[in-house]
Design an enzyme around this catalytic site. Structure first.
Site, PDB file in Angstrom:
ATOM      1  N   THR A 344       0.839  -1.172   0.000  1.00 28.05           N
ATOM      2  CA  THR A 344       0.000   0.000   0.000  1.00 28.05           C
ATOM      3  C   THR A 344       0.884   1.235   0.000  1.00 28.05           C
ATOM      4  O   THR A 344       2.060   1.157   0.308  1.00 28.05           O
ATOM      5  CB  THR A 344      -0.853  -0.011   1.305  1.00 28.05           C
ATOM      6  OG1 THR A 344      -1.600  -1.222   1.355  1.00 28.05           O
ATOM      7  CG2 THR A 344      -1.796   1.151   1.379  1.00 28.05           C
ATOM      8  N   GLY A 426       1.211  -1.016   5.303  1.00 26.02           N
ATOM      9  CA  GLY A 426       1.763  -2.074   6.135  1.00 26.02           C
ATOM     10  C   GLY A 426       0.794  -3.072   6.713  1.00 26.02           C
ATOM     11  O   GLY A 426       1.055  -3.616   7.791  1.00 26.02           O
TER      12      GLY A 426
END
Length: 530
Positions: A344, A426
């Site tokens: 991401t 994360g």
């Protein structure tokens, strides 16, 4: 570097420096924070392709002074053909594969999110042409950008599972091998696609020539996504979840994201009166709060159409009190529980008028499904492989169902008038890193950059890691590490600045208009301002 950067005109932060610069260029042309973020989202999809793409999903929280924050949910549902029977016919009975066409089973929502963001931007006075917003991204895709270390490394690490995926080698490999760091990488089909969007409009991605090309390529690659799935998709505005704590109100995204977890962790710490962020007690408290929040998340949070509880009820005073009472102040509770990885990017932007945007864009795993549409250059996500094929599972695959998302951009409005825009990538680490940054800044009195740079921890599994223990960056003081081990934590030390801890960032706007920004030294990013 621990110096927090400051300015008054406008500020951006991103995990790639070219995206930060794009946002500031837009603001200098008179664009607002939403316009700047659309431009940043396009640029980072080109220059950080292992972490995000226009074939992924996105989530937004936008706030203008004097108004309540607005959420934009830009995540696509499972295709109509994506059924358990379909995967059984393909030979997948236990789990959906992580790579290849069958892994590309959900609609990509992020371009729809750009559309909705620009619609909201017009309410903020936004007037810049779409071509101006996409210009940097088109240029980088056409002329090339330098490959960063993490892209080169991850391509090599995942080469065996990606090299034969349709379209991947042509887009991302150099003579069949991982490209070297700093090499110039061009994406000519993607440049043409971005130019087409600039000329024809973003709707073309779902209901135009681009949509027809994408649908044909996905079908040829073995994806269940069809043109009618694209045509029926639209992003939508949603009300963010919020939680009052001492001195501030926190905001995050509702399900199908894990935003409830991020809010719950800080709510539990607030209820426990955890204000000292300097020692082992803070890390232990945050980890135990995380366990409580994740237990609720895992049991109750998924596509809201399938949930049996109002998400706001999971953040009620009684529920926060129950979780706080269940968090042992002295001993580590047993773990693990099922973990959720994810690749991401998070970015923040605040303009000179104080309008703030917290944004996240993702393809789930590194390089997503690996499928690249040859005619458009669009890399497609594999978010749908998080569905279960077990009919009794709470997150069982069903056509048009939304997958669970770890993505959750954050924002906080302080009673003294400050606005904090913050977040990270994360997977499982997102709520934990958000808690660390907020607590260290708001309660621990750290400068914003120090709060982002300080050593972090991770409970569970995230991208780049298979174990589910408690990972600590090796910069933690030995006495803190030993105290956590004595409390029963299964501690593993990792690099001093570890990618697995995510790439975070934050911007604070003060009541007098002062902007303070922080970028993560673990990333390739920076703060840009004027």
């Amino acid at each position: 570097m621990l110096n927090t950067l400051r300015a008054y005109g406008g500020m951006t932060t991103a995990p790639h420096h070219l995206a930060s610069r794009t946002g500031i260029r837009v603001m200098e042309q008179g664009g607002n924070a939403l316009e700047a973020m659309v431009a940043m989202a396009a640029t980072i999809a080109v220059v950080y392709p292992h972490m995000n793409a226009i074939g992924g999903d996105g989530f937004w929280i936008a706030h203008a002074p004097g108004a309540g924050p607005i959420g934009i949910q830009a995540c696509g549902p499972a295709a109509r053909l994506a059924t358990r029977e379909h995967y059984a016919e393909l030979g997948f009975v236990d789990a959906i594969p992580g790579r290849g066409g069958p892994a590309a089973l959900t609609v990509a929502g992020t371009i729809g999110g750009w559309q909705e963001a620009l619609s909201l931007s017009r309410d903020w006075g936004g007037k810049l042409p779409l071509g101006d917003l996409l210009a940097d991204a088109i240029g980088y895709a056409r002329d090339g950008a330098a490959i960063c270390a993490s892209q080169s490394h991850l391509t090599a690490a995942k080469l065996a599972e990606l090299r034969d995926v349709p379209g991947f080698a042509e887009a991302f490999l150099a003579d069949g091998a991982a490209p070297r760091e700093s090499a110039r990488q061009r994406f000519l089909p993607l440049a043409a696609t971005l130019q087409r969007l600039a000329d024809a409009g973003l709707d073309d991605f779902y209901r135009g020539d681009l949509a027809r090309a994408i649908a044909a390529d996905l079908e040829a690659a073995g994806s269940p996504v069809r043109l009618e799935d694209l045509e029926s998709y639209r992003a939508r505005r949603v009300a963010p979840l919020s939680l009052p704590i001492a001195g501030a109100r926190l905001f995050n995204m509702p399900p199908p994201t894990q935003g409830v977890s991020s809010l719950a962790i800080l709510g539990i710490l607030d209820r426990l009166g955890q204000r000292d962020t300097s020692g082992a007690a803070f890390v232990h408290g945050a980890v135990e709060a995380t366990k409580q929040a994740f237990l609720v998340r895992n049991a109750k949070v998924f596509d809201p159409a399938y949930m049996e509880v109002d998400p706001a009820d999971l953040l009620s005073d009684g529920e926060i009190a129950r979780m706080a009472a269940s968090a042992n102040r002295d001993r580590a509770a047993p773990w693990p529980q099922p973990a959720a990885p994810g690749d991401t990017i998070w970015m923040g932007a605040v303009d000179g008028a104080g309008r703030a945007v917290s944004f996240i864009q993702s393809i789930y795993w590194e390089f997503g499904s690996g499928v690249v549409s040859p005619s458009t250059g669009v890399l497609w996500q594999n978010r749908g492989m998080s569905f279960s094929l077990d009919p009794k599972h709470a997150n069982c695959l069903a056509p048009s169902r939304l997958p669970f998302h770890t993505l959750n951009p954050a924002m906080a409005l302080f009673e003294d008038g400050r606005t904090l825009t913050y977040g990270t990538m994360g997977g499982e680490g997102q709520p934990q890193t958000q808690a660390a940054i907020f607590a260290r800044y708001a309660w621990g009195g750290m400068g914003l950059q120090q709060a982002v740079t300080e050593p972090r921890w991770l409970l569970g599994r995230t991208w780049g890691a298979d174990s589910t223990n408690l990972k600590l960056e090796a910069r933690f003081a030995p006495e803190i590490v030993e105290a956590l081990r004595r409390a029963g934590h299964d501690v593993e030390l990792v690099e001093e600045f570890s990618d697995m801890m995510g790439h975070a960032g934050a911007i604070v706007r003060h009541p007098d208009g002062l902007l303070e920004g922080a970028a993560d030294p673990r990333s390739d990013g920076c703060v840009a301002a004027f």
